[in-house]
Design a protein around this motif. Sequence first.
Motif, PDB file in Angstrom:
ATOM      1  N   LEU A 103      -0.255 -10.570-144.061  1.00  0.00           N
ATOM      2  CA  LEU A 103      -1.082 -11.566-144.036  1.00  0.00           C
ATOM      3  C   LEU A 103      -1.160 -12.514-145.014  1.00  0.00           C
ATOM      4  CD1 LEU A 103      -3.350  -9.946-141.605  1.00  0.00           C
ATOM      5  CD2 LEU A 103      -1.786 -11.448-141.015  1.00  0.00           C
ATOM      6  N   PHE A 104      -1.402 -12.027-146.216  1.00  0.00           N
ATOM      7  CA  PHE A 104      -1.583 -12.527-147.211  1.00  0.00           C
ATOM      8  C   PHE A 104      -0.659 -13.533-147.793  1.00  0.00           C
ATOM      9  CE2 PHE A 104      -1.163 -13.407-151.925  1.00  0.00           C
ATOM     10  CZ  PHE A 104      -2.300 -13.969-152.487  1.00  0.00           C
ATOM     11  N   TRP A 105       0.755 -13.111-147.785  1.00  0.00           N
ATOM     12  CA  TRP A 105       1.891 -13.758-148.281  1.00  0.00           C
ATOM     13  C   TRP A 105       2.270 -14.819-147.150  1.00  0.00           C
ATOM     14  CZ3 TRP A 105       2.526 -14.723-152.858  1.00  0.00           C
ATOM     15  CH2 TRP A 105       2.166 -13.643-153.853  1.00  0.00           C
ATOM     16  N   PHE A 106       2.204 -14.581-145.812  1.00  0.00           N
ATOM     17  CA  PHE A 106       2.394 -15.230-144.750  1.00  0.00           C
ATOM     18  C   PHE A 106       1.718 -16.721-144.910  1.00  0.00           C
ATOM     19  CE2 PHE A 106       2.286 -17.141-140.458  1.00  0.00           C
ATOM     20  CZ  PHE A 106       3.519 -17.184-140.185  1.00  0.00           C
ATOM     21  N   LEU A 107       0.528 -16.591-145.507  1.00  0.00           N
ATOM     22  CA  LEU A 107      -0.573 -17.742-145.863  1.00  0.00           C
ATOM     23  C   LEU A 107      -0.050 -18.482-147.338  1.00  0.00           C
ATOM     24  CD1 LEU A 107      -2.860 -19.588-145.925  1.00  0.00           C
ATOM     25  CD2 LEU A 107      -4.091 -17.812-146.844  1.00  0.00           C
ATOM     26  N   ALA A 108       0.020 -17.503-148.294  1.00  0.00           N
ATOM     27  CA  ALA A 108       0.291 -18.108-149.691  1.00  0.00           C
ATOM     28  C   ALA A 108       1.683 -18.580-149.960  1.00  0.00           C
ATOM     29  CB  ALA A 108       0.034 -16.662-150.477  1.00  0.00           C
ATOM     30  N   HIS A 109       2.846 -18.101-149.538  1.00  0.00           N
ATOM     31  CA  HIS A 109       3.892 -18.688-149.660  1.00  0.00           C
ATOM     32  C   HIS A 109       4.093 -20.259-149.228  1.00  0.00           C
ATOM     33  CE1 HIS A 109       7.839 -18.182-151.530  1.00  0.00           C
ATOM     34  NE2 HIS A 109       8.359 -19.215-150.772  1.00  0.00           N
ATOM     35  N   ILE A 160      11.328 -23.433-143.324  1.00  0.00           N
ATOM     36  CA  ILE A 160      11.964 -22.438-143.816  1.00  0.00           C
ATOM     37  C   ILE A 160      10.936 -21.587-144.757  1.00  0.00           C
ATOM     38  CG2 ILE A 160      13.741 -21.017-145.338  1.00  0.00           C
ATOM     39  CD1 ILE A 160      15.666 -23.596-144.597  1.00  0.00           C
ATOM     40  N   SER A 161       9.941 -22.007-145.096  1.00  0.00           N
ATOM     41  CA  SER A 161       8.817 -21.637-146.162  1.00  0.00           C
ATOM     42  C   SER A 161       8.117 -20.650-145.172  1.00  0.00           C
ATOM     43  CB  SER A 161       7.797 -22.737-146.401  1.00  0.00           C
ATOM     44  OG  SER A 161       7.167 -23.223-145.594  1.00  0.00           O
ATOM     45  N   PHE A 162       8.134 -20.709-144.150  1.00  0.00           N
ATOM     46  CA  PHE A 162       7.343 -19.755-143.018  1.00  0.00           C
ATOM     47  C   PHE A 162       8.127 -18.363-142.801  1.00  0.00           C
ATOM     48  CE2 PHE A 162       4.922 -23.693-142.213  1.00  0.00           C
ATOM     49  CZ  PHE A 162       3.673 -23.057-141.818  1.00  0.00           C
ATOM     50  N   ILE A 163       9.392 -18.580-143.308  1.00  0.00           N
ATOM     51  CA  ILE A 163      10.261 -16.976-142.895  1.00  0.00           C
ATOM     52  C   ILE A 163      10.500 -16.551-144.039  1.00  0.00           C
ATOM     53  CG2 ILE A 163      10.616 -17.767-140.770  1.00  0.00           C
ATOM     54  CD1 ILE A 163      13.464 -18.615-141.609  1.00  0.00           C
ATOM     55  N   VAL A 164      10.104 -16.716-145.220  1.00  0.00           N
ATOM     56  CA  VAL A 164      10.588 -16.086-146.440  1.00  0.00           C
ATOM     57  C   VAL A 164       9.469 -15.235-147.209  1.00  0.00           C
ATOM     58  CG1 VAL A 164      12.177 -17.790-146.966  1.00  0.00           C
ATOM     59  CG2 VAL A 164      10.047 -18.071-148.042  1.00  0.00           C
ATOM     60  N   ILE A 175      15.614  -5.309-143.548  1.00  0.00           N
ATOM     61  CA  ILE A 175      14.488  -6.532-143.593  1.00  0.00           C
ATOM     62  C   ILE A 175      14.698  -7.029-144.872  1.00  0.00           C
ATOM     63  CG2 ILE A 175      12.079  -6.469-143.524  1.00  0.00           C
ATOM     64  CD1 ILE A 175      12.996  -6.047-141.000  1.00  0.00           C
ATOM     65  N   SER A 176      14.787  -6.148-145.976  1.00  0.00           N
ATOM     66  CA  SER A 176      14.972  -6.927-147.265  1.00  0.00           C
ATOM     67  C   SER A 176      16.006  -7.734-147.273  1.00  0.00           C
ATOM     68  CB  SER A 176      14.829  -5.668-148.282  1.00  0.00           C
ATOM     69  OG  SER A 176      16.132  -4.924-148.026  1.00  0.00           O
ATOM     70  N   THR A 177      17.206  -7.325-146.791  1.00  0.00           N
ATOM     71  CA  THR A 177      18.289  -8.343-146.786  1.00  0.00           C
ATOM     72  C   THR A 177      18.021  -9.542-145.766  1.00  0.00           C
ATOM     73  OG1 THR A 177      19.911  -6.558-146.685  1.00  0.00           O
ATOM     74  CG2 THR A 177      20.865  -8.399-146.055  1.00  0.00           C
ATOM     75  N   PHE A 178      17.190  -9.548-144.915  1.00  0.00           N
ATOM     76  CA  PHE A 178      16.935 -10.728-144.128  1.00  0.00           C
ATOM     77  C   PHE A 178      16.050 -11.712-144.858  1.00  0.00           C
ATOM     78  CE2 PHE A 178      13.538 -13.097-141.780  1.00  0.00           C
ATOM     79  CZ  PHE A 178      14.338 -13.780-140.986  1.00  0.00           C
ATOM     80  N   PHE A 179      15.120 -11.081-145.576  1.00  0.00           N
ATOM     81  CA  PHE A 179      14.225 -11.860-146.393  1.00  0.00           C
ATOM     82  C   PHE A 179      15.106 -12.449-147.749  1.00  0.00           C
ATOM     83  CE2 PHE A 179      10.962 -10.102-143.886  1.00  0.00           C
ATOM     84  CZ  PHE A 179      10.253 -11.087-143.371  1.00  0.00           C
ATOM     85  N   GLN A 180      15.924 -11.785-148.013  1.00  0.00           N
ATOM     86  CA  GLN A 180      16.556 -12.068-149.408  1.00  0.00           C
ATOM     87  C   GLN A 180      17.675 -13.288-148.938  1.00  0.00           C
ATOM     88  OE1 GLN A 180      18.828  -9.391-152.019  1.00  0.00           O
ATOM     89  NE2 GLN A 180      20.390  -9.699-150.939  1.00  0.00           N
TER      90      GLN A 180
END
Length: 326
Positions: A15-21, A63-67, A81-86
């Motif tokens: 939740l935090f990083w979905f907001l903060a990034h 794209i900032s919402f999916i990283v 999952i890590s490959t997707f976000f990478q």
Amino acid sequence: MAVSGGGSPLLWQHLFWFLAHPEVYVLILPAMGIISEVIANNTRKPLWGYKSLVYSVFAVGFISFIVWAHHMYLTGMGTKISTFFQTTTMIISIPSVIILTCLFISLWGGSIRFNTQMLFALAFLPMFGIGGLTGLPLGFNFSDLHLHDTYYVIAHFHYVVAPGTIFGLFAGIYHWYPKITGRFMNEFWGKVHFWLSLLFMNAVFQPMFLQGMHGMIRRMYNGGATYAAAADQVGLAPEIIDLNRWVSRRVVPWPRPDSVHHQFLLEHSEGQEGHQRQSLGRDDLGMGYSDSAAARQLRQADCHLSRAIRVQRSRTSVGLHDAVSA
């Protein structure tokens, strides 16, 4: 592990990083608009690739919402999952490069006025580029294992946001203040302001890249007692190291020398100087962050610290009780 109240630390991080990034891009995108306006006016020619620049700004915002989870590689997420976000982290660098390319090429063939607002706009370009390039190692999960939660992250973040937001804000003020008020600002003091800002911003954040690569963590649970060891690793002068020790013991709230808390911190910091930072995940790639060796060590240190504080408080309360009784 049971958590009081039924909370989930992992859910909180999501939740935090979905907001903060995306919030970081909320700060930087208006600055990009200001810089584009200033460059177009002071090169006295239209921006090169205007449509590509506008589409790239929209792409960065989306794209900032999916990283967001590239901040969470050490929580034990699976390889898929890590490959997707990478992958999405690498993709978001493409529109960012397009924006910088459009702004750089816009300088070609222009009749440039090197006034104060243009200097701030020009300084934004290479410093934002440095921030973007230094973010690539943090986007790869294998290199982020070592750099995560170190001063390298602080340097990367501030090279993106500090020159982006602050230099963009100053460029906008110097550019629009005369248009709004009809009064020009002093160019001499404006350029003094720019050069001092550029000098000290690099002097503050540039060494943090080296400190982070040497393993200096960004959150020091012992109040900075081991800061001098990290300063020594990057080759600072002995006088600077002594100054760091002086500051850490006078500016940072420090326990009294005769307290149990103080003795515990000194004994524990001696054992930490040799291994200030451990690479989380080399032996625990399949385990979560909370189960790694370094995390277990920190939990044990916290337990010892809380026990020492309780002993000190109990002794103090007993002493006060005896004094009142007497």
